[in-house]
Each structure stands twice: as structure tokens, then as C-alpha cells.
Design a protein around this motif. Structure first.
Motif, PDB file in Angstrom:
ATOM      1  N   ARG A 271      57.193  49.140  25.279  1.00 18.30           N
ATOM      2  CA  ARG A 271      57.689  48.662  23.995  1.00 18.30           C
ATOM      3  C   ARG A 271      59.206  48.780  23.900  1.00 18.30           C
ATOM      4  N   LEU A 272      59.755  49.860  24.445  1.00 16.03           N
ATOM      5  CA  LEU A 272      61.196  50.066  24.377  1.00 16.03           C
ATOM      6  C   LEU A 272      61.943  49.187  25.366  1.00 16.03           C
TER       7      LEU A 272
ATOM      8  N   ARG B 163      61.241  45.871  26.296  1.00 24.60           N
ATOM      9  CA  ARG B 163      61.417  44.560  25.655  1.00 24.60           C
ATOM     10  C   ARG B 163      62.223  43.593  26.539  1.00 24.60           C
TER      11      ARG B 163
ATOM     12  N   ARG C 178      66.559  49.181  32.886  1.00 24.72           N
ATOM     13  CA  ARG C 178      66.313  49.234  31.446  1.00 24.72           C
ATOM     14  C   ARG C 178      64.945  49.844  31.136  1.00 24.72           C
ATOM     15  N   TRP C 179      63.946  49.547  31.978  1.00 20.17           N
ATOM     16  CA  TRP C 179      62.615  50.129  31.765  1.00 20.17           C
ATOM     17  C   TRP C 179      62.676  51.644  31.899  1.00 20.17           C
TER      18      TRP C 179
ATOM     19  N   LEU D 183      54.759  53.264  25.130  1.00 20.20           N
ATOM     20  CA  LEU D 183      56.076  53.356  24.496  1.00 20.20           C
ATOM     21  C   LEU D 183      57.173  52.853  25.411  1.00 20.20           C
ATOM     22  N   SER D 184      57.061  53.151  26.707  1.00 19.18           N
ATOM     23  CA  SER D 184      58.079  52.690  27.661  1.00 19.18           C
ATOM     24  C   SER D 184      58.139  51.173  27.684  1.00 19.18           C
TER      25      SER D 184
ATOM     26  N   GLN E  58      65.278  53.526  31.382  1.00 16.25           N
ATOM     27  CA  GLN E  58      65.950  54.047  30.191  1.00 16.25           C
ATOM     28  C   GLN E  58      64.981  54.135  29.014  1.00 16.25           C
ATOM     29  N   GLY E  59      64.166  53.096  28.838  1.00 18.15           N
ATOM     30  CA  GLY E  59      63.163  53.135  27.786  1.00 18.15           C
ATOM     31  C   GLY E  59      62.152  54.244  28.005  1.00 18.15           C
TER      32      GLY E  59
ATOM     33  N   LEU F 161      63.695  57.471  26.914  1.00 18.74           N
ATOM     34  CA  LEU F 161      63.704  57.562  25.446  1.00 18.74           C
ATOM     35  C   LEU F 161      62.307  57.878  24.914  1.00 18.74           C
ATOM     36  N   ALA F 162      61.280  57.246  25.493  1.00 20.79           N
ATOM     37  CA  ALA F 162      59.900  57.519  25.067  1.00 20.79           C
ATOM     38  C   ALA F 162      59.533  58.969  25.333  1.00 20.79           C
TER      39      ALA F 162
END
Length: 459
Positions: free
Chosen positions: A144-145, A147, A65-66, A141-142, A68-69, A72-73
């Protein structure tokens, strides 16, 4: 589910180390046995242990998940870079319709870029730990996304791992230079589109400088672009542009070519070369990444993972919560069957008669016997495991933890709650405690002989 890459394995190993440094050692007895059964050197065993713990505690899923974030960042920053680059081009074209102030355009296109580039280069030369601003923004940002509570140690673990080879400066520098490269390419494309669809005149304006200064500066900046075939205005054209908007077609094309060449040579080309340099240093350093086995944090694991110095028995305190019982992959293709009893006294007639292919593991009545059986089951997990228990004893936490560990190393497990010896009876309340505890572990149990199931796989 794809296997973790070598970098992911090192990353998770470091994350597990940081977690244990903050919260104390994890319940790792099964992980240590799994690592010993796989074999290899100390680094391989430490990594295998970390992978097992990370998978059990959800850190492997948190890493996915990290990442993936992080993607996205990165996409968000790329979008911002494209928009910012187009904004630089529009700012360079000026507020006056049809007129471009030459050196004001250069300041808009290259000013901030060159200042930040100089700051990054000085930081690389003078500072031991350098993190580019855009790279740090990407990390923030990574996180934060992501979470995810299990991802708390991932970003610090990544930085600690990279700092061993001083790779964090190259990774963050790669991100920063690549984003600036995208922004400048966006500015170049926008500038080309505007110059191709509108007619602009080029001027320079000054109050305190003479025309000779602009002639010298323009021709000096144009020397390198001229080597690639870009046009450079002559002295007469430059002086004429200082008086009014030069309306000659040839002059406009020469100025446009000069502006594009300067942007390409002094803006895009340095960022491209630095991006390739950072990428090369990152890939070379990534292949050299390894655990620092001299770190004192790994010394306790050396004692527990290497056969020459491993300790028998269970030394750690029992966990507050038993982990869920899973099924090892190797047991899915096995036909083995194992019969074992837990702390029986001589009042029971043991073992019962069974088929020749059923392995009798005896009675577990010592730490050594428990450890020996767990090592055996870890290496060759059976398809079926029948554990006989005396329900006259209380289901204490240590016994339940052992049952859960045994069950994790077999395809199917049943608990056989033995009847009381002749002339005795079972305590209904204590028997109810056994039922409640086994239900909490999600382990099936029976009070009837289960040898048929053990021998054939069905009742």
C-alpha cells in the motif's frame, strides 16, 4: 547509487520472470548482449539480463521505493506494538484503584499472546505454507505504501523466491515474533514503572474453585522464575490474598516479583528464543538461495545467453516504442572512434578517407554484420560513433531500432545523412521523415561530412 545485494538481484530476476510470464517476453536484445559480454555461468547471465531490464524499465527504482515503504510499515507496526504492550499492562493492573487481581492480570498479559503463539506453532508443524498474521499485515502495508505500477510483481516475486527454500514462514515468523517481543517488553516496562510509582495490593477471587487450586497453580507457575531468583509467594501468603488485599510490604513485593517473573519466563523469553530461531533460519536459508535453473521458464534464455547455442541476428518483432538512448559507463573513459554505414549501395564512394585510429566497421547489410558489430560495441563501447545513412531510403522501424541500439553502446553518436550520388537528388519529403525520426530518438545528425568530429571529438 549502490549496487544491488545478492538478495535484491535474485528478487529482481524473479520479478522480471513474473512480468514476462504475464505480459510476454520483453525487448531484451541489448540486455542479452550485455549479459553475454559479462560472461559467467547461466545463472550469472540470467541475473545480469534481469538487472539490465529492471534498470531500464524502472523496476530497480520501484524496488528501492518498495523497501522504503516496507521500512515505514515496520516502523508503524513497531509503534502499534509499543502502544499495545502498554495497553496490556494497564489492563493487567485492573479497574479497582490499588488492587490487582493476580490471575486476571496474567490473562491480560499472556492470554492472547499464548493463544497466537500456539496457533503459529501448530501452523508451522501442520501446514506446508505458514504466514504469520502480523507478517502478512506487514506485506500488505508495504504494498500500500509503495503505490508504484512497476512494483506490482515485487511482493509476489519475493514470496515465490522465498518459498523455494520454505523461507517465507521464517521471514514472516521473524516479523511476528519480533513484534510480539516488542509489545511484551513495552508491557514489562510499563508494569515496572507503575509498580515502582504506586502501591498495589494483590488478590485472587473465585466462586467455584478452592484456595488449594490457586496455591498449586501459583507455585507451579513460579518454579521456573524461581530458578532466576524471582520470589514465589508461600501457601500462607496466597491464601491470605484470597480473603482481602494483603497490605504487608513483604507480601506486595513477593507478588510483584512473581508477576514480573511469570511475564518474563512465559511471555518474553519464548518470543525472544523464537525470534532468534527465525533469524538464524532466515540467514542460513538466505545464503542458499539461488535460481532454479531446471524451471522451464529459464530454458529459452539458455538458448539466447550461452555462446554455444546463441542465434545470430534479430529474431524478435520490433518494439512499438524505442527506448531512450543512454551512454554506457565504459564509453565515458574510452577514446575509440568507429565509422559505420547502414545499407549503402555501390553508388556511394565508401569509405571516406579517415585517420588511422578510426575503426572502419564497414557496411551493415546483413543480420550477421549487425550482430557482430553490436557484440563488439557492447564489449568495448567507443567514445564516438559516426553512422552514415542513405536518406533516399525510408526510415523504417527496423532501421531506427538498430540506430538506437548502436547509439546506446557509444559515448557520443552522430548520424551522417549522405548526399545523393552524382546526377541524383534527395526527396525533400523523405529527408524530412529522417529529420523527424532522428529528432524523436534525440540523435544528432548532420548532412555535412563529420570526419573531423569523429577523428578529434570537435568540429
Amino acid at each position: 547509487m549502490t549496487a544491488p545485494t545478492p538478495l535484491d538481484t535474485l528478487w529482481l530476476t524473479e520479478a522480471v520472470r513474473l512480468r514476462e510470464a504475464q505480459a510476454g517476453l520483453l525487448d531484451d536484445q541489448q540486455a542479452n548482449r550485455q549479459a553475454r559480454s559479462v560472461g559467467g555461468d547461466l545463472q550469472a547471465r540470467i541475473q545480469q539480463r534481469a538487472l539490465w531490464l529492471a534498470e531500464r524499465d524502472g523496476m530497480t527504482a520501484a524496488l528501492r521505493r518498495w523497501k522504503q515503504g516496507a521500512r515505514l510499515a515496520l516502523l508503524a507496526l513497531l509503534l502499534v506494538a509499543v502502544i499495545s504492550g502498554a495497553g496490556l499492562a494497564f489492563a493487567a493492573l485492573g479497574d479497582t484503584p490499588g488492587s490487582i487481581n493476580v490471575f486476571r492480570a496474567l490473562g491480560s498479559l499472556l492470554g492472547l499472546n499464548l493463544l497466537l503463539l500456539l496457533g503459529w506453532a501448530l501452523g508451522m508443524l501442520l501446514s506446508r505454507h505458514t504466514g504469520a498474521g502480523l507478517g502478512q499485515l506487514w506485506l500488505w502495508l508495504s504494498n500500500r505504501l509503495a503505490r508504484d505500477a512497476q512494483a506490482v510483481q515485487l511482493a509476489p516475486a519475493l514470496l515465490v523466491m522465498l518459498q523455494r527454500q520454505r523461507l517465507e514462514r521464517w521471514v514472516l515468523g521473524l516479523l511476528s515474533n519480533a513484534l510480539w517481543l516488542v509489545a511484551l517488553l513495552s508491557a514489562l516496562i510499563t508494569l515496572l514503572a507503575m509498580l515502582a510509582t504506586r502501591r498495589y495490593g494483590f488478590v485472587w477471587e473465585t466462586t467455584i474453585l478452592g484456595s488449594d487450586t490457586f496455591v498449586s497453580l501459583t507455585q507451579a507457575l513460579g518454579r521456573l522464575p524461581a530458578l532466576l531468583g524471582f520470589s514465589v509467594p508461600d501457601a500462607e501468603t496466597i491464601r491470605a490474598s484470597g480473603n482481602s488485599i494483603n497490605g504487608l510490604e513483604q507480601a506486595r513485593q513477593t507478588w510483584a516479583a512473581w508477576l514480573i517473573g511469570v511475564l518474563l519466563i512465559y511471555g518474553i523469553l519464548p518470543r525472544l528464543l523464537l525470534t532468534l530461531l527465525c533469524l538464524w533460519r532466515w540467514r542460513r536459508g538466505r545464503d542458499a538461495l539461488a535460481l532454479d535453473l531446471d524451471d522451464p521458464a529459464w530454458q529459452p534464455l539458455r538458448e539466447r545467453l550461452m555462446p554455444s547455442s546463441e542465434r545470430l541476428g534479430i529474431n524478435d518483432a520490433a518494439p512499438e516504442r524505442l527506448h531512450e538512448v543512454g551512454t554506457p559507463d565504459a564509453a565515458l573513459s574510452s577514446d575509440g572512434a568507429v565509422l559505420v554505414a547502414l545499407e549503402l549501395d555501390n553508388q556511394h564512394d565508401w569509405p571516406p578517407r579517415h585517420a588511422p585510429h578510426v575503426l572502419d566497421a564497414g557496411i551493415l547489410d546483413s543480420r550477421e554484420s549487425r550482430h557482430r558489430l553490436l557484440e563488439q560495441l557492447t564489449g568495448t563501447p567507443p567514445a564516438r560513433l559516426l553512422i552514415a545513412c542513405d536518406p533516399r531510403r525510408s526510415p523504417d522501424r527496423g532501421s531506427l531500432a538498430l540506430l538506437a541500439e548502436l547509439a546506446r553502446n557509444a559515448g557520443q553518436t552522430r548520424l551522417w545523412l549522405l548526399p545523393a550520388p552524382a546526377g541524383q537528388s534527395l526527396d525533400p519529403e523523405r529527408l524530412g521523415d529522417w529529420h523527424e525520426a532522428l529528432n524523436a530518438l534525440q540523435l544528432p545528425y548532420t548532412e555535412q561530412p563529420a570526419m573531423t568530429w569523429l577523428e578529434s571529438g570537435h568540429d
